[in-house]
Write an enzyme that holds these catalytic residues in place. Structure first.
Site, PDB file in Angstrom:
ATOM      1  N   CYS A   1      23.429  16.698  20.378  1.00 55.14           N
ATOM      2  CA  CYS A   1      22.389  17.607  19.897  1.00 55.14           C
ATOM      3  C   CYS A   1      21.779  17.094  18.608  1.00 55.14           C
ATOM      4  CB  CYS A   1      22.988  18.984  19.672  1.00 55.14           C
ATOM      5  SG  CYS A   1      21.851  20.156  18.964  1.00 55.14           S
TER       6      CYS A   1
ATOM      7  N   PHE B   1      23.109   0.164   9.754  1.00 61.08           N
ATOM      8  CA  PHE B   1      23.552  -1.159  10.216  1.00 61.08           C
ATOM      9  C   PHE B   1      24.676  -1.708   9.343  1.00 61.08           C
ATOM     10  CE2 PHE B   1      19.135  -1.155  11.909  1.00 61.08           C
ATOM     11  CZ  PHE B   1      19.449  -1.294  13.253  1.00 61.08           C
ATOM     12  N   CYS B   2      25.629  -0.844   9.006  1.00 61.75           N
ATOM     13  CA  CYS B   2      26.724  -1.259   8.126  1.00 61.75           C
ATOM     14  C   CYS B   2      27.758  -2.054   8.919  1.00 61.75           C
ATOM     15  CB  CYS B   2      27.372  -0.038   7.482  1.00 61.75           C
ATOM     16  SG  CYS B   2      26.285   0.836   6.341  1.00 61.75           S
ATOM     17  N   LYS B   3      27.820  -3.323   8.639  1.00 59.76           N
ATOM     18  CA  LYS B   3      28.794  -4.236   9.225  1.00 59.76           C
ATOM     19  C   LYS B   3      29.341  -5.083   8.077  1.00 59.76           C
ATOM     20  CE  LYS B   3      27.727  -3.277  13.629  1.00 59.76           C
ATOM     21  NZ  LYS B   3      26.731  -2.199  13.357  1.00 59.76           N
ATOM     22  N   PRO B   4      30.500  -5.719   8.257  1.00 61.88           N
ATOM     23  CA  PRO B   4      31.003  -6.596   7.192  1.00 61.88           C
ATOM     24  C   PRO B   4      29.954  -7.626   6.774  1.00 61.88           C
ATOM     25  CG  PRO B   4      32.712  -6.240   8.823  1.00 61.88           C
ATOM     26  CD  PRO B   4      31.473  -5.593   9.371  1.00 61.88           C
ATOM     27  N   GLY B   5      29.611  -7.599   5.495  1.00 62.38           N
ATOM     28  CA  GLY B   5      28.634  -8.527   4.959  1.00 62.38           C
ATOM     29  C   GLY B   5      27.190  -8.161   5.224  1.00 62.38           C
ATOM     30  N   ARG B   6      26.945  -6.971   5.780  1.00 61.11           N
ATOM     31  CA  ARG B   6      25.581  -6.606   6.151  1.00 61.11           C
ATOM     32  C   ARG B   6      25.354  -5.115   5.937  1.00 61.11           C
ATOM     33  NH1 ARG B   6      23.189  -6.501  12.335  1.00 61.11           N
ATOM     34  NH2 ARG B   6      21.133  -5.651  11.826  1.00 61.11           N
TER      35      ARG B   6
END
Length: 277
Positions: free
Chosen positions: A121, A260-265
């Site tokens: 929802c 877009f939270c990723k390791p190193g990004r």
């Protein structure tokens, strides 16, 4: 299936929100096997005897969910506006029966609407299109966050998803301290419900929103931003992307939105002045 085995499965469900069912694998369609599947049940929030909303949720930590939803939807201003709460079974799901203060209940009746929720929802609690993206009180700028601490938190987000590890079927929301340590995480089949559980728990425990940020395993929708801002959260990190409406609402209410939270990004959508490297 034997009755004793079914009873054992029901007991597991009551504790963990997981049920075992028979299924078939692609490489062996002739022989079924038991596997774990996440439970999803209708949960009605009933205020002073009146059903207000029905959401699909995992049957865990529903008191925190009810409190967080009440806060993030503006039904109450603080946990003190709720005098009592009980979770009871109903014919088709579960009810959270909430005793609301007279003043807050009068306000609720003025804006009451019937809503049948869904797991995904995106406009939960919204009565008409003009209410979408309605601005909340602008947030102050009281803190900064070092993005170098984000990577460690991302590695541990899965620790707060025991049901997700078994089933691959839940979202998580956790509070991230400035050190990168995650505390007070919750999971649910619905990403908004997981966030409400986190907001409810921290509010119940009287924790401050000024030192840290929310980290969610999902995308960042407009409602995730609005719920966070309503409770005073200044920074929201999401593993996936943000929507355009989420960005617009975050900009207006001074919330720092990162996707877009990723390791190193990481991708910063709004108010980068709270962040450092």
């Amino acid at each position: 299936m034997k009755k004793t085995q079914q009873k054992e499965i029901e007991n597991v469900t009551n504790i963990t929100g997981v049920r075992q069912i028979e299924l078939w694998r692609r490489d062996d369609l002739q022989h079924p096997r038991l596997d774990e599947v996440a439970e999803e049940v209708p949960v009605a929030l009933v205020y002073n005897g009146i059903s207000h909303v029905v959401m699909m949720a995992s049957p865990k930590d529903l008191e925190y969910f009810a409190l967080g939803f009440s806060l993030s939807e503006g039904i109450i201003e603080s946990p003190r506006d709720i005098f009592g709460m009980d979770v009871v079974p109903s014919c088709n799901g579960l009810e959270v029966q909430i005793e609301l203060s007279s003043r807050r209940f009068m306000g609720l009746k003025e804006r009451r609407r019937a809503l049948a929720g869904r797991t995904g929802c995106g406009v939960c609690g919204v009565e008409q299109l003009n209410d979408i993206g309605k601005p909340v009180q602008p947030l102050p700028f009281t803190q900064t966050f070092d993005l170098n601490k984000l990577d460690d938190a991302l590695r541990h987000l899965n620790d707060f998803q025991p049901v997700g590890q078994l089933t691959g079927c839940t979202h998580a929301a956790a509070w991230m301290l400035p050190s990168g340590e995650l505390v007070g995480g919750h999971e649910d089949v619905g990403r908004h419900v997981a966030l409400d559980k986190l907001l409810g728990r921290r509010s119940q425990e009287g924790e401050s929103w000024q030192q840290g940020a929310v980290l969610v395993s999902s995308r960042a929708s407009y409602e995730m931003v609005q719920k966070s801002a309503m409770c005073g959260v200044e920074i929201l990190f999401a593993v996936s992307a943000a929507t355009t409406l989420a960005v617009e609402v975050a900009e207006r209410c001074n919330l720092t939105l990162v996707g877009f939270c990723k390791p190193g990004r990481a991708t910063v959508y709004t108010h980068p002045q709270r962040l450092s490297n």
